[in-house]
Structures are given as structure tokens and as C-alpha cells.
Design a protein around this motif. Structure first.
Motif, PDB file in Angstrom:
ATOM      1  N   TYR A  75       0.811  -1.134  -0.043  1.00 12.94           N
ATOM      2  CA  TYR A  75       0.255   0.189   0.133  1.00 12.94           C
ATOM      3  C   TYR A  75       0.790   1.145  -0.080  1.00 12.94           C
ATOM      4  CZ  TYR A  75      -3.067   3.720   1.931  1.00 12.94           C
ATOM      5  OH  TYR A  75      -3.772   4.953   2.089  1.00 12.94           O
ATOM      6  N   HIS A 115      -6.795   2.105  -6.706  1.00 12.60           N
ATOM      7  CA  HIS A 115      -6.225   0.638  -6.470  1.00 12.60           C
ATOM      8  C   HIS A 115      -5.798   0.671  -5.028  1.00 12.60           C
ATOM      9  CE1 HIS A 115      -4.422  -3.164  -6.850  1.00 12.60           C
ATOM     10  NE2 HIS A 115      -3.542  -2.770  -6.871  1.00 12.60           N
ATOM     11  N   LYS A 129      -6.618   2.314  -2.420  1.00 13.12           N
ATOM     12  CA  LYS A 129      -7.956   2.084  -1.474  1.00 13.12           C
ATOM     13  C   LYS A 129      -8.273   0.813  -1.180  1.00 13.12           C
ATOM     14  CE  LYS A 129     -10.182   6.519  -2.582  1.00 13.12           C
ATOM     15  NZ  LYS A 129     -11.282   7.196  -2.952  1.00 13.12           N
ATOM     16  N   GLN A 130      -8.358  -0.257  -2.351  1.00  6.67           N
ATOM     17  CA  GLN A 130      -8.862  -1.522  -2.228  1.00  6.67           C
ATOM     18  C   GLN A 130      -7.568  -2.257  -1.527  1.00  6.67           C
ATOM     19  OE1 GLN A 130     -11.418  -3.153  -2.518  1.00  6.67           O
ATOM     20  NE2 GLN A 130     -10.377  -4.769  -1.418  1.00  6.67           N
ATOM     21  N   VAL A 131      -6.223  -1.773  -1.684  1.00  2.00           N
ATOM     22  CA  VAL A 131      -5.209  -2.766  -1.130  1.00  2.00           C
ATOM     23  C   VAL A 131      -5.376  -2.020   0.336  1.00  2.00           C
ATOM     24  CG1 VAL A 131      -2.653  -2.482  -1.033  1.00  2.00           C
ATOM     25  CG2 VAL A 131      -3.844  -2.753  -3.162  1.00  2.00           C
ATOM     26  N   LYS A 132      -5.476  -1.004   0.750  1.00  2.00           N
ATOM     27  CA  LYS A 132      -5.636  -0.410   2.071  1.00  2.00           C
ATOM     28  C   LYS A 132      -6.577  -1.490   2.968  1.00  2.00           C
ATOM     29  CE  LYS A 132      -4.868   2.242   5.624  1.00  2.00           C
ATOM     30  NZ  LYS A 132      -4.017   1.720   6.699  1.00  2.00           N
ATOM     31  N   ILE A 133      -7.627  -1.600   2.156  1.00  2.00           N
ATOM     32  CA  ILE A 133      -8.846  -2.340   3.024  1.00  2.00           C
ATOM     33  C   ILE A 133      -8.084  -3.961   3.242  1.00  2.00           C
ATOM     34  CG2 ILE A 133     -10.998  -3.783   2.678  1.00  2.00           C
ATOM     35  CD1 ILE A 133     -11.846  -0.985   1.125  1.00  2.00           C
ATOM     36  N   ASP A 134      -7.640  -4.534   2.244  1.00  2.00           N
ATOM     37  CA  ASP A 134      -6.919  -5.810   2.401  1.00  2.00           C
ATOM     38  C   ASP A 134      -5.858  -5.938   3.491  1.00  2.00           C
ATOM     39  OD1 ASP A 134      -8.820  -6.799   0.461  1.00  2.00           O
ATOM     40  OD2 ASP A 134      -7.361  -6.357  -1.149  1.00  2.00           O
ATOM     41  N   GLU A 161      -7.094  -6.173   7.010  1.00  2.00           N
ATOM     42  CA  GLU A 161      -7.495  -7.436   7.236  1.00  2.00           C
ATOM     43  C   GLU A 161      -6.244  -8.438   7.305  1.00  2.00           C
ATOM     44  OE1 GLU A 161     -10.013  -8.712   4.142  1.00  2.00           O
ATOM     45  OE2 GLU A 161     -11.441  -7.111   4.287  1.00  2.00           O
TER      46      GLU A 161
END
Length: 193
Positions: free
Chosen positions: A47, A109, A111-116, A119
């Protein structure tokens, strides 16, 4: 009479491999030594790389567009003849626009990597906490021949750690399991030294 000299290529070649490693029984090496897993990169690191690249592309694109505007307004004169100036302006303008678009797409892109990554960080924390509670030196050394060389003991112990983690965290990425197997091993065995 011909004087025949023997060259290196005329000498017989011994194709037998040299063996200078001790004989280790195959059953004593666990599958941990056959690690075919790619290296692990934390998503939080990925990220940071993506956002850094996106910021750089956006910055270069914006500065480039500002430069092109100053060139078109004749504030910054460039020594180009009029027949090639349009080509220079269109190519450079296109490149800088591509930089801006790439930067925006990279931020989306990221933003999605940050969510993953969030987790994954929770999973790593859970994995390390579980290992602290459930994996002990005594449990790992159980049924091992402690007179074996340290290298063999390492692989046997690491394989036990990996198996326990893979059983407990079935959905975890295998590269993550291998990465934290090493860390757990160090926490258990090398913190005592």
C-alpha cells in the motif's frame, strides 16, 4: 615421427559428482526444506509503495501540464520551430496527461489494497497471538532427537510450527505462514540465547 602432445581435452573426464555433504536420512528432512512458496510482502508495505508511486506520477503530471501551459503562453520560450512545436506540445501534453490518469487510477487501487492490508494486519496479529499461547518449545521438541545437528532440528521444528499454523489458519496465504513460521521460531528459540 610425430610428436603428439596430450591436451586437456584429450584427457578422460570423470563425470561423477563430488559429494562433500554428510549423508542425511531423507525421512528426517520435513517438507519445510522444499519451500516452493514465493516471498511474502505485507500488503501494508505494498500500500505504501502504491501510494508513493501514485503521488509521484500525479506530481510529475501536474508539474508537466503547468510547464506545458507556460510554454504555450510563451512565458517559457523553447527554441523550437513552428513545424515541430505542435508535435512536441502534443506528445509531451499526452505524456503528462497519462501520468495524471495513472496517478488517479493508482490511488483508486490503493484504497482496495488498504482495506486488504488492514484485514491482513489483523490476521497476522491473531496468528502471532495464537502462536504465543499454543506453540511452546516443549511441544516442538517432543519426539525429536535433540542430538541431531542444529540445522536438522531447525527444519523439523519449523515444519511443526508451519503445520500447526496451516491447520489453525487454513485460509491464510501460504507465503504468510512461511514468513511468520520463521519469526515464531526465533521468538521461541533465539530469545533464550
Amino acid at each position: 615421427m610425430e610428436d603428439k602432445k596430450m591436451t586437456i581435452t584429450d584427457q578422460p573426464i570423470d563425470n561423477n559428482p563430488m559429494v562433500d555433504t554428510p549423508d542425511i536420512p531423507e525421512e528426517s528432512l520435513y517438507e519445510f526444506t522444499d519451500n516452493k512458496v514465493s516471498s511474502f510482502v505485507r500488503l501494508s508495505d505494498k500500500y505504501q509503495d502504491i501510494t508513493s508511486s501514485a503521488s509521484t506520477m500525479l506530481l510529475v503530471g501536474i508539474i508537466g501540464i503547468l510547464f506545458m501551459i507556460l510554454v504555450l503562453a510563451d512565458i517559457i520560450p523553447l527554441p523550437l520551430n513552428s513545424s515541430t512545436a505542435w508535435l512536441f506540445d502534443s506528445v509531451m501534453g499526452g505524456i503528462f496527461i497519462i501520468f495524471i490518469i495513472s496517478g488517479i487510477i493508482s490511488f483508486m487501487h490503493a484504497k482496495q489494497v488498504k482495506i486488504d492490508a488492514d484485514e491482513e494486519d489483523k490476521l497476522i496479529e491473531e496468528l502471532l497471538t495464537w502462536a504465543d499461547i499454543n506453540i511452546s518449545k516443549e511441544m516442538l521438541d517432543e519426539s525429536l532427537d535433540l542430538t541431531q545437528p542444529e540445522e536438522l532440528l531447525y527444519f523439523n521444528r519449523a515444519d511443526k510450527i508451519k503445520d500447526k499454523l496451516m491447520h489453525q489458519f487454513e485460509n491464510a496465504d501460504e507465503a504468510l505462514i512461511y514468513e511468520y513460521t520463521e519469526q515464531i521460531y526465533q521468538n521461541i528459540y533465539e530469545s533464550d540465547k
